[in-house]
Design a protein around this motif. Structure first.
Motif, PDB file in Angstrom:
ATOM      1  N   VAL A  80      40.917  36.393  48.904  1.00  0.00           N
ATOM      2  CA  VAL A  80      41.604  36.939  50.080  1.00  0.00           C
ATOM      3  C   VAL A  80      42.449  38.113  49.626  1.00  0.00           C
ATOM      4  CG1 VAL A  80      41.639  34.692  51.224  1.00  0.00           C
ATOM      5  CG2 VAL A  80      43.638  35.427  49.890  1.00  0.00           C
ATOM      6  N   LEU A  81      42.829  38.955  50.580  1.00  0.00           N
ATOM      7  CA  LEU A  81      43.665  40.121  50.285  1.00  0.00           C
ATOM      8  C   LEU A  81      45.085  39.944  50.776  1.00  0.00           C
ATOM      9  CD1 LEU A  81      41.155  42.978  51.277  1.00  0.00           C
ATOM     10  CD2 LEU A  81      41.349  41.731  49.105  1.00  0.00           C
ATOM     11  N   ASP A  82      45.321  38.870  51.535  1.00  0.00           N
ATOM     12  CA  ASP A  82      46.616  38.658  52.172  1.00  0.00           C
ATOM     13  C   ASP A  82      47.156  37.285  51.773  1.00  0.00           C
ATOM     14  OD1 ASP A  82      48.807  38.379  53.813  1.00  0.00           O
ATOM     15  OD2 ASP A  82      47.755  38.909  55.664  1.00  0.00           O
ATOM     16  N   SER A  83      48.341  37.241  51.189  1.00  0.00           N
ATOM     17  CA  SER A  83      48.924  35.966  50.764  1.00  0.00           C
ATOM     18  C   SER A  83      49.210  35.040  51.936  1.00  0.00           C
ATOM     19  CB  SER A  83      50.202  36.200  49.961  1.00  0.00           C
ATOM     20  OG  SER A  83      51.166  36.871  50.751  1.00  0.00           O
ATOM     21  N   ALA A  84      49.283  35.575  53.153  1.00  0.00           N
ATOM     22  CA  ALA A  84      49.497  34.714  54.312  1.00  0.00           C
ATOM     23  C   ALA A  84      48.316  33.777  54.535  1.00  0.00           C
ATOM     24  CB  ALA A  84      49.733  35.553  55.570  1.00  0.00           C
ATOM     25  N   LEU A  85      47.132  34.173  54.083  1.00  0.00           N
ATOM     26  CA  LEU A  85      45.970  33.295  54.185  1.00  0.00           C
ATOM     27  C   LEU A  85      45.967  32.269  53.055  1.00  0.00           C
ATOM     28  CD1 LEU A  85      43.087  35.768  55.138  1.00  0.00           C
ATOM     29  CD2 LEU A  85      44.255  34.126  56.612  1.00  0.00           C
ATOM     30  N   PHE A 139      47.534  31.619  46.630  1.00  0.00           N
ATOM     31  CA  PHE A 139      46.972  31.258  45.334  1.00  0.00           C
ATOM     32  C   PHE A 139      45.631  31.962  45.072  1.00  0.00           C
ATOM     33  CE2 PHE A 139      49.559  27.805  46.946  1.00  0.00           C
ATOM     34  CZ  PHE A 139      50.394  27.531  45.877  1.00  0.00           C
ATOM     35  N   ASN A 140      45.071  32.616  46.060  1.00  0.00           N
ATOM     36  CA  ASN A 140      43.713  33.154  45.944  1.00  0.00           C
ATOM     37  C   ASN A 140      43.649  34.639  46.279  1.00  0.00           C
ATOM     38  OD1 ASN A 140      40.879  32.913  45.470  1.00  0.00           O
ATOM     39  ND2 ASN A 140      40.512  32.720  47.680  1.00  0.00           N
ATOM     40  N   VAL A 141      44.728  35.355  46.053  1.00  0.00           N
ATOM     41  CA  VAL A 141      44.737  36.800  46.288  1.00  0.00           C
ATOM     42  C   VAL A 141      44.080  37.486  45.097  1.00  0.00           C
ATOM     43  CG1 VAL A 141      46.182  38.826  46.697  1.00  0.00           C
ATOM     44  CG2 VAL A 141      46.833  36.605  47.668  1.00  0.00           C
ATOM     45  N   TYR A 200      44.454  26.215  47.348  1.00  0.00           N
ATOM     46  CA  TYR A 200      43.562  26.229  46.200  1.00  0.00           C
ATOM     47  C   TYR A 200      43.429  27.641  45.630  1.00  0.00           C
ATOM     48  CZ  TYR A 200      41.698  21.552  47.493  1.00  0.00           C
ATOM     49  OH  TYR A 200      41.537  20.215  47.790  1.00  0.00           O
ATOM     50  N   GLY A 201      43.305  27.723  44.300  1.00  0.00           N
ATOM     51  CA  GLY A 201      43.123  29.007  43.640  1.00  0.00           C
ATOM     52  C   GLY A 201      42.909  28.822  42.150  1.00  0.00           C
ATOM     53  N   ASP A 202      42.867  29.931  41.430  1.00  0.00           N
ATOM     54  CA  ASP A 202      42.611  29.922  39.988  1.00  0.00           C
ATOM     55  C   ASP A 202      43.713  29.161  39.257  1.00  0.00           C
ATOM     56  OD1 ASP A 202      42.020  30.421  37.352  1.00  0.00           O
ATOM     57  OD2 ASP A 202      41.761  32.582  37.589  1.00  0.00           O
ATOM     58  N   SER A 203      43.325  28.061  38.630  1.00  0.00           N
ATOM     59  CA  SER A 203      44.308  27.194  37.974  1.00  0.00           C
ATOM     60  C   SER A 203      44.816  27.756  36.657  1.00  0.00           C
ATOM     61  CB  SER A 203      43.696  25.803  37.745  1.00  0.00           C
ATOM     62  OG  SER A 203      42.423  25.901  37.123  1.00  0.00           O
ATOM     63  N   TYR A 204      44.286  28.895  36.221  1.00  0.00           N
ATOM     64  CA  TYR A 204      44.691  29.474  34.941  1.00  0.00           C
ATOM     65  C   TYR A 204      45.677  30.629  35.093  1.00  0.00           C
ATOM     66  CZ  TYR A 204      40.976  26.555  33.214  1.00  0.00           C
ATOM     67  OH  TYR A 204      40.199  25.468  32.921  1.00  0.00           O
ATOM     68  N   LEU A 205      45.984  31.002  36.308  1.00  0.00           N
ATOM     69  CA  LEU A 205      46.936  32.082  36.547  1.00  0.00           C
ATOM     70  C   LEU A 205      47.985  31.607  37.555  1.00  0.00           C
ATOM     71  CD1 LEU A 205      44.594  35.212  36.820  1.00  0.00           C
ATOM     72  CD2 LEU A 205      46.035  34.555  34.896  1.00  0.00           C
ATOM     73  N   PRO A 206      49.222  32.109  37.440  1.00  0.00           N
ATOM     74  CA  PRO A 206      50.253  31.730  38.421  1.00  0.00           C
ATOM     75  C   PRO A 206      49.941  32.365  39.769  1.00  0.00           C
ATOM     76  CG  PRO A 206      51.080  33.426  36.921  1.00  0.00           C
ATOM     77  CD  PRO A 206      49.729  33.018  36.398  1.00  0.00           C
ATOM     78  N   ARG A 241      39.935  34.380  38.764  1.00  0.00           N
ATOM     79  CA  ARG A 241      38.732  33.772  39.335  1.00  0.00           C
ATOM     80  C   ARG A 241      38.942  33.511  40.817  1.00  0.00           C
ATOM     81  NH1 ARG A 241      39.965  31.757  34.478  1.00  0.00           N
ATOM     82  NH2 ARG A 241      38.355  31.610  32.857  1.00  0.00           N
ATOM     83  N   PRO A 242      37.942  33.783  41.638  1.00  0.00           N
ATOM     84  CA  PRO A 242      38.074  33.441  43.056  1.00  0.00           C
ATOM     85  C   PRO A 242      37.951  31.940  43.266  1.00  0.00           C
ATOM     86  CG  PRO A 242      35.870  34.268  42.612  1.00  0.00           C
ATOM     87  CD  PRO A 242      36.648  34.405  41.328  1.00  0.00           C
TER      88      PRO A 242
END
Length: 637
Positions: free
Chosen positions: A484-489, A492-494, A350-356, A500-501
């Motif tokens: 998050v700061l790490d894409s391993a977590l 989509f939410n870095v 899950y993450g911001d649906s407006y950004l890749p 948006r978080p």
């Protein structure tokens, strides 16, 4: 024989619940219903209804009043809205979540030794979303002026008797508040430094207001007054209703209010710029929906955790929950496993649906994917190895993150998954800190009227101890911590400027036979969609009314990554098998769950305060439910 006895016990447990008197009465109305997290805010909604406003007008007034009361949110926070429009017979969503400011990068926070952005202070702030969200929904779907809707909140800012909960939080957090001069001025009016205008050291006597004391917010009153003034001046110039409200919007995000907000933010070390405020705007979007046994359930998009409830419903649709019995061992176990499967996907996809990159939400919400996930549930014990699935094939695509998942320690081939991923084992946080992070912040606003307008809001951000931006009286959001700061977590939410978080905030609306059925929302961080899922099932599967369902015993899973609190991995890591149960859980059920590998904890409160409205089309009436926990309150007519 033992299984039969357990089933009998579960039936014996639910039948008295359905017959018993609830701690709070069901609310009944035929004209309107107004429910929110504070009695005074509910009264603000009733005042607007009495002046012939619609449900959107009343919801905006409740939101404004609750923002003025601080302990669960303030004006600098964020607002998430679902609205049923009776004219179009459709549910629409309003995304008023702020975004990360200029300079907010993973490297910026990592250089400060953090694994997540901070919980509090100027660096925790996204751009404020609530003022823009309120103005947008009022302008497009309300009937009244901004001045009319803000009147109760402005009366409160001029001075209202503060409740003990907020006053005591101010006192408890005064060491932190004193680091922020504008917060100290507002929240600690009895501090020697505030009274004398000096810089006295901390003292032991009470510095926050006392319960019942008239709490005055001059700066906030001036800010709200500027919004009303902008609207009035625009109307005098011949502007229409919507354009006049947009003049107020522009004054907040581009005018003198914005300049003071940015000055005060940056003075205290924050990152928000004038460009950030000018660039941000609320977005009206299509909500997500799944059909559960003929009921259409709507949630906001995947920049919230809302789809986790939809995923769980898709999984649970493969089981006969009613036959299991309310809160029987089998029901609790199935529910826990389904939620774990959904939350594992939430935590990674899950993450911001407006950004890749684009989230695989179509695959995540497909019934076929849910059936595959349901097939992973083991009936003999809790599965500590549950991880994200692979929804991409259900969109006809190949998963570009297989390598990242394996690096994280997940094995998508379930025949090989016989271990727990190292990231997801154990949590060394103190139990009281963990629970605080699980339940923190937020409130809810529910409104409906006889014309058919329905509003469900989960606003949040800027809660105590809030850092106020300059002389605006506006507390800044703390929502940066959900990045998050790490894409391993979660790739989509870095964190990134303008992004948006992925937030926990998650209102719900449900339609049945093309008409409103249930509107609901709850506070409680990562537990929100756990509680709302069970509330929905309590009504849809077990026939409870809205008040019974809001007071009913829930379970909570801790087998997920926390979205709030702490800046280290150990503060956020899942606790596999940990489950919160109600004190009334039968001993046999407790024993069965222990044998299945669960670690049990108990409380007489197993849900955040749920507020909800049920639509009784047979009798043409509204039923309101307002939790027996906290200060939530409702009024109907």
């Amino acid at each position: 024989m033992k299984r039969l006895l357990a089933l009998i016990l579960s039936v014996c447990f639910v039948l008295p619940l359905l017959a018993q008197q609830t701690q709070k009465p069901v609310l009944h109305g035929s004209s309107w219903m107004a429910i929110t997290g504070k009695p005074l805010a509910a009264t603000a909604g009733a005042m607007i209804f009495q002046k012939k406003g619609n449900a959107v007008d009343a919801a905006c007034a409740m939101l404004a009043a609750a923002c003025t009361m601080w302990d669960t949110l303030s004006w600098g926070g964020e607002t998430q809205v679902l609205i049923y429009n009776p004219k179009t017979k459709k549910v629409i969503a309003i995304n008023a979540m702020g975004f990360a400011p200029t300079g907010a990068t993973p490297e910026f926070f990592k250089n400060k030794g953090l694994n997540f952005p901070p919980e509090y202070g100027p660096l925790a702030a996204t751009t404020p979303g609530t003022p823009g969200g309120l103005i947008y929904m009022l302008a497009n779907y309300g009937t009244m002026s901004l001045e009319q809707v803000l009147e109760p909140a402005m009366q409160m800012a001029a001075g209202y008797p503060i409740e003990a909960q907020a006053a005591n939080i101010m006192e408890r957090y005064k060491p932190m508040i004193k680091a922020w001069p504008y917060s100290r001025k507002v929240f600690l009016p009895h501090s020697p430094a505030v009274v004398a205008g000096g810089q006295n050291a901390a003292v032991s006597q009470r510095e926050a207001p006392e319960a019942g004391e008239i709490f005055v917010q001059k700066d906030l009153l001036e800010t709200l007054g500027k919004l009303v003034e902008a609207e009035r001046n625009a109307l005098k110039r011949g502007k229409g209703r919507k354009d006049a409200m947009m003049a107020a919007y522009d004054r907040f995000y581009k005018g003198d209010i914005a300049r003071e907000f940015v000055r005060g933010c940056q003075e205290q070390g924050g990152l928000i710029t004038m460009g950030d405020l000018a660039k941000w705007k609320p977005v009206e979007e299509e909500p997500l929906m799944v059909n559960y046994k003929g009921i259409e359930v709507y949630k906001l998009q995947q920049w919230t955790q809302g789809p986790v409830m939809l995923q769980a419903l898709n999984i649970l649709e493969n089981f006969d929950l009613k036959a299991m019995g309310y809160n029987s061992t089998k029901y609790i176990h199935t529910l826990y496993q389904a939620m774990n499967l959904a939350f594992a996907d939430r935590d990674f996809y899950y993450g911001d649906s407006y950004l890749p990159p684009a989230e695989p939400i179509k695959g995540l919400l497909s019934k076929e994917y849910a059936k595959q996930r349901a097939g992973l549930i083991r009936y003999d014990k809790n599965d500590v190895s549950i991880g994200p699935g692979d929804p991409y094939p259900f969109e006809g695509k190949k998963n570009p993150y297989l390598g990242l998942l394996k690096k994280r320690g997940y094995e998508l081939d379930t025949t090989k998954r016989n271990f727990a991923p190292k990231h997801d084992m154990g949590n060394n946080s103190a139990p009281e800190l963990y629970q605080d992070r699980l339940w923190r912040g937020t409130t809810s606003v529910e409104a409906a009227d006889k014309e058919g307008w329905v509003v469900s809001i989960t606003p949040s951000g800027g809660w105590l101890p809030a850092c106020i931006a300059g002389n605006t009286g506006v507390g800044m959001s703390q929502r940066m911590q959900s990045f998050v700061l790490d894409s391993a977590l979660n790739p989509f939410n870095v964190v990134a400027p303008g992004k948006r978080p992925r937030v926990t905030l998650s209102p719900s609306l449900a339609l049945k036979d093309g008409r409103p059925f249930l509107a609901s929302a709850v506070q409680g961080g990562d537990t929100q969609d756990q509680n709302l899922l069970q509330f929905f099932l309590n009504v849809a599967e077990f026939g409870m009314n809205v008040q019974q369902a809001s007071e009913a015993a829930n379970i909570n899973t801790n087998q997920l990554w926390l979205s709030l609190g702490g800046t280290k991995l150990t503060d956020r890591e899942p606790k596999p098998g940990q489950i919160l149960l109600h004190d009334s859980t039968p001993e046999m059920v407790r024993g069965d769950l222990k044998k299945m590998g669960y670690t049990l904890s108990f409380d007489d409160r197993t849900s955040g305060p749920i507020n909800a409205i049920y639509f009784d089309w047979k009798h043409g009436s509204l039923w309101g439910g307002s939790s027996n926990h906290g200060e939530d309150y409702g009024l109907g007519w």
